[in-house]
Design a protein around this motif. Structure first.
Motif, PDB file in Angstrom:
ATOM      1  N   LEU A 216      23.880  11.915  74.968  1.00  0.00           N
ATOM      2  CA  LEU A 216      22.895  10.836  74.895  1.00  0.00           C
ATOM      3  C   LEU A 216      23.332   9.631  75.721  1.00  0.00           C
ATOM      4  N   LYS A 217      24.623   9.352  75.742  1.00  0.00           N
ATOM      5  CA  LYS A 217      25.095   8.212  76.526  1.00  0.00           C
ATOM      6  C   LYS A 217      24.954   8.457  78.024  1.00  0.00           C
ATOM      7  N   SER A 218      25.104   9.709  78.439  1.00  0.00           N
ATOM      8  CA  SER A 218      24.981  10.034  79.864  1.00  0.00           C
ATOM      9  C   SER A 218      23.544  10.247  80.307  1.00  0.00           C
ATOM     10  N   CYS A 219      22.606  10.181  79.354  1.00  0.00           N
ATOM     11  CA  CYS A 219      21.199  10.395  79.702  1.00  0.00           C
ATOM     12  C   CYS A 219      20.673   9.178  80.463  1.00  0.00           C
ATOM     13  N   ARG A 220      20.042   9.418  81.584  1.00  0.00           N
ATOM     14  CA  ARG A 220      19.517   8.330  82.405  1.00  0.00           C
ATOM     15  C   ARG A 220      18.116   7.907  81.974  1.00  0.00           C
ATOM     16  N   ASP A 221      17.445   8.727  81.208  1.00  0.00           N
ATOM     17  CA  ASP A 221      16.095   8.401  80.754  1.00  0.00           C
ATOM     18  C   ASP A 221      16.177   7.894  79.323  1.00  0.00           C
ATOM     19  N   PRO A 222      16.009   6.599  79.094  1.00  0.00           N
ATOM     20  CA  PRO A 222      16.153   6.067  77.738  1.00  0.00           C
ATOM     21  C   PRO A 222      14.928   6.275  76.848  1.00  0.00           C
ATOM     22  N   SER A 223      13.883   6.874  77.374  1.00  0.00           N
ATOM     23  CA  SER A 223      12.681   7.067  76.578  1.00  0.00           C
ATOM     24  C   SER A 223      12.920   8.119  75.501  1.00  0.00           C
ATOM     25  N   ALA A 224      11.954   8.224  74.584  1.00  0.00           N
ATOM     26  CA  ALA A 224      12.079   9.205  73.507  1.00  0.00           C
ATOM     27  C   ALA A 224      12.103  10.623  74.066  1.00  0.00           C
ATOM     28  N   ARG A 225      11.319  10.885  75.097  1.00  0.00           N
ATOM     29  CA  ARG A 225      11.295  12.227  75.694  1.00  0.00           C
ATOM     30  C   ARG A 225      12.626  12.557  76.358  1.00  0.00           C
ATOM     31  N   GLY A 226      13.193  11.615  77.102  1.00  0.00           N
ATOM     32  CA  GLY A 226      14.481  11.870  77.736  1.00  0.00           C
ATOM     33  C   GLY A 226      15.597  12.050  76.725  1.00  0.00           C
ATOM     34  N   THR A 227      15.572  11.251  75.653  1.00  0.00           N
ATOM     35  CA  THR A 227      16.580  11.396  74.607  1.00  0.00           C
ATOM     36  C   THR A 227      16.447  12.732  73.899  1.00  0.00           C
ATOM     37  N   ALA A 228      15.206  13.165  73.655  1.00  0.00           N
ATOM     38  CA  ALA A 228      14.983  14.446  72.981  1.00  0.00           C
ATOM     39  C   ALA A 228      15.477  15.610  73.832  1.00  0.00           C
ATOM     40  N   LEU A 229      15.245  15.554  75.145  1.00  0.00           N
ATOM     41  CA  LEU A 229      15.703  16.631  76.022  1.00  0.00           C
ATOM     42  C   LEU A 229      17.231  16.692  76.076  1.00  0.00           C
ATOM     43  N   ALA A 230      17.874  15.525  76.129  1.00  0.00           N
ATOM     44  CA  ALA A 230      19.337  15.511  76.130  1.00  0.00           C
ATOM     45  C   ALA A 230      19.887  16.032  74.807  1.00  0.00           C
ATOM     46  N   LEU A 231      19.254  15.660  73.706  1.00  0.00           N
ATOM     47  CA  LEU A 231      19.696  16.147  72.406  1.00  0.00           C
ATOM     48  C   LEU A 231      19.458  17.643  72.264  1.00  0.00           C
ATOM     49  N   PHE A 232      18.361  18.135  72.818  1.00  0.00           N
ATOM     50  CA  PHE A 232      18.084  19.572  72.768  1.00  0.00           C
ATOM     51  C   PHE A 232      19.128  20.365  73.528  1.00  0.00           C
ATOM     52  N   ARG A 233      19.505  19.909  74.712  1.00  0.00           N
ATOM     53  CA  ARG A 233      20.509  20.630  75.499  1.00  0.00           C
ATOM     54  C   ARG A 233      21.845  20.683  74.767  1.00  0.00           C
TER      55      ARG A 233
END
Length: 410
Positions: A216-233
């Motif tokens: 989550l910290k390395s995710c460049r998209d701070p939106s809910a969709r970007g956070t969800a995709l990073a959490l899913f991976r």
């Protein structure tokens, strides 16, 4: 819970005790069945919990648990009463001069099987049809009751509660627990910590707290969709790693505590679709705090302008079963006297009639919920979910057998 399904529990605003008890029992059942319990967290800084107190931090990182909090949750798993009974029976068999039985869960299964064989003579002839002349449940022989309830595997393969877990599974369909005790005390070392076959502590071998904070910290998209995709991976990688480490087969119970509503609305359907497509033995339990999501402002954390209630409805629709555990102590107005014996209300907000994996609600109508609201009782040892019914007259306001207001419909 059928494989490849998900359960969503909504916590109460002022007290999460009832929802926490349900989660503790769900996680403890996975350990007792010899399955792998995976508790996921995405907050690694304990100072993030300060945002829960003042309500200033509205970001998605404020929801969830830290590894220390999940470690304390695992340490609070209730005591397995079935394991205590098996160990006690095995000890008595050893004292009576019988074959020495192991005190572990595998040995306990052999001990209980020996006792069941001795008690089968009480029911009647063993060669007759078990269903012959039996109409009511109380007429069933002891062995038929135990076979149908899952206490002992039946002769039919795949039926009668046969364990789906690993070597720790004992064939019991549903275990009994003591919420005032701890499962950790049952594996505190010594003869009861490990069995003769070298089976270690299941709380160490079968329970893991995985962190997704780095992704989550390395995710460049701070939106809910970007956070969800990073959490899913991150979650998918942890699930695959656990399954690959069990070549003999296992069931993974994924526990997501206090999942952000907007992130969960994207994560849960994506995760369950991938699990069902890959036909993985995975079940999911997630808890949310919908009151916090709505109180922070409708759609305040989203960048698409949708109302906050839309994300909550989408998340509820993504789960196979969605329930809310509301405590009566949180009400501003005291509940009526008819609810004196209850501590909360369990509301079934959704029960999926069908899923892509075709579980039991597709074909067995009797397995669907009997009502939409149930009463919850909580004492020092148990939490009981029961149907709401007319209480005795002495619990109604001014009620009585001869005078006063009568409870019920007149």
């Amino acid at each position: 819970q059928p494989l490849r399904t998900s359960i969503l529990i909504e916590e109460d605003r002022l007290s999460d005790d009832l929802a926490r008890c349900l989660c503790r029992t769900w996680c403890a059942e996975g350990v007792a069945q010899g399955q792998d319990l995976m508790a996921a967290c995405w907050r690694d800084d304990p100072r993030d919990a300060l945002g829960d107190l003042d309500g200033e931090d509205g970001g998605v990182i404020a929801e969830g648990s830290t590894p220390a909090e999940l470690g304390g949750f695992v340490d609070s798993l209730p005591r397995n009463l079935h394991l205590d009974k098996r160990r006690e029976r095995a000890r008595r068999l050893g004292e009576d001069g019988g074959a020495p039985q192991s005190t572990g869960q595998r040995g306990g299964r052999e001990a209980i099987a020996a006792i069941i064989e001795e008690e089968e003579d009480e029911g009647g002839p063993t060669g007759s049809d078990p269903d012959e002349g039996l109409v009511n449940a109380w007429q069933y022989r002891r062995d038929v009751q135990e076979s149908r309830s899952g206490m002992r595997p039946s002769s039919s393969a795949g039926r009668g509660g046969a364990p789906r877990g690993g070597g720790l599974a004992d064939g019991v369909f549903c275990h009994s627990y003591d919420l005032s005790g701890r499962m950790a005390d049952q594996f505190a070392g010594g003869a009861e910590g490990e069995d003769e076959e070298g089976e270690g502590n299941p709380l160490v071998d079968r329970v893991s707290v995985v962190s997704c904070a780095a992704e989550l910290k390395s995710c460049r998209d701070p939106s809910a969709r970007g956070t969800a995709l990073a959490l899913f991976r991150s979650l998918w990688r942890h699930v695959r790693t656990t399954l690959d480490s069990r070549p003999g087969g296992t069931v993974v119970r994924l526990f997501l505590r206090r999942l952000p509503v907007d992130v969960g609305a994207v994560l849960l359907p994506l995760l369950m679709a991938r699990v069902r497509k890959s036909e993985l033995p995975v079940v999911v339990l997630a808890t949310i705090r919908p009151w916090r999501w709505l109180s922070d402002g409708a759609g305040g954390r989203g960048d698409d302008g949708n109302n906050g209630l839309d994300a909550l409805s989408s998340l509820r629709s993504s789960a196979d079963v969605a329930v809310s555990a509301d405590s009566l102590s949180s009400l501003r107005v005291p509940p009526p006297p008819e609810f004196t014996l209850l501590q909360g209300i369990l509301t079934v907000r959704r029960s999926a009639p069908s899923t892509s994996c075709t579980h039991y609600t597709d074909s067995v109508v009797g397995r669907r919920p009997l009502a939409e609201r149930f009463g919850m009782r909580r004492d020092g040892r148990k939490v009981t979910v029961q149907l709401l019914h007319l209480p005795p007259e002495e619990y109604s306001r001014g009620g009585g057998s001869t005078s006063g207001v009568r409870s019920g419909g007149g």
